[in-house]
Design an enzyme around this catalytic site. Structure first.
Site, short mmCIF file in Angstrom:
data_model
loop_
_atom_site.label_atom_id
_atom_site.label_comp_id
_atom_site.label_asym_id
_atom_site.label_seq_id
_atom_site.Cartn_x
_atom_site.Cartn_y
_atom_site.Cartn_z
CB CYS A 75 0.33 7.04 -0.85
SG CYS A 75 -1.09 7.56 -1.68
CG HIS A 143 -5.19 4.92 -0.20
ND1 HIS A 143 -4.56 5.77 -1.01
CD2 HIS A 143 -6.50 5.18 -0.65
CE1 HIS A 143 -5.02 6.48 -1.86
NE2 HIS A 143 -6.26 6.00 -1.66
#
Length: 166
Positions: A75, A143
């Site tokens: 990710c 993130h």
């Protein structure tokens, strides 16, 4: 003589044209980045299991890219590649956790130095869109930095440095 006229016409047609960008409506851009999504996990790609009517409607009305490449296998690095336009060695985000995690006795690879987030000095896609007059938003997992607003996000809902709402 004919060649001269062609050259003059060509030079004349190469003059910069001033266009009032306020006359042209900017298109809306919806960029969806979904982690761990298989190519056949949405209805418009043939899923018989998952029901994705909203994504199917967006695909029907917009553009779908059928041949694409993820910048990374997980990710944060994939997202960092997407919003920075840089390959992983250029931004340094290789994994979501320290690369030396796990039992050192069982580790087969030498851990590479990892950067947790994109450096704030990297010019991002959201910053580029803002400079073109767009309002940007991130909804969900971020993130790739401590503060999405520093990386060009005007509206942030649910994203944080940890990747999930705080």
């Amino acid at each position: 003589m004919c060649t001269t006229l062609v050259c003059i016409y060509a030079l004349h047609s190469c003059k910069p044209v001033k266009i009032d960008i306020t006359e042209h409506k900017k298109p809306n851009i919806v960029l969806i980045n979904i982690d761990d999504l298989g190519y056949k996990d949405v209805g418009f790609m043939g899923s018989q299991y998952y029901e994705t009517p909203n994504l199917d409607a967006l695909a029907e009305e917009g553009m779908v890219f059928y041949n694409a490449y993820a910048g990374a296998a997980n990710c944060a690095p994939s997202r960092a590649c997407l919003i920075s336009g840089l390959n992983t060695p250029r931004h340094g985000v290789y994994t979501v956790s320290p690369s030396d995690r796990g039992n050192t006795k069982n580790r087969k690879l030498i851990p590479i130095k990892n950067t947790d987030h994109l450096n704030d000095s990297i010019f991002t896609l959201p910053q580029m869109l803002k400079s073109a007059g767009y309002v940007t938003g991130s909804f969900g997992k971020w993130h790739v930095g401590n503060d999405p607003s520093i990386q060009g996000i005007d509206v942030n809902i649910g994203g944080s440095a940890k990747g999930n709402p705080e």
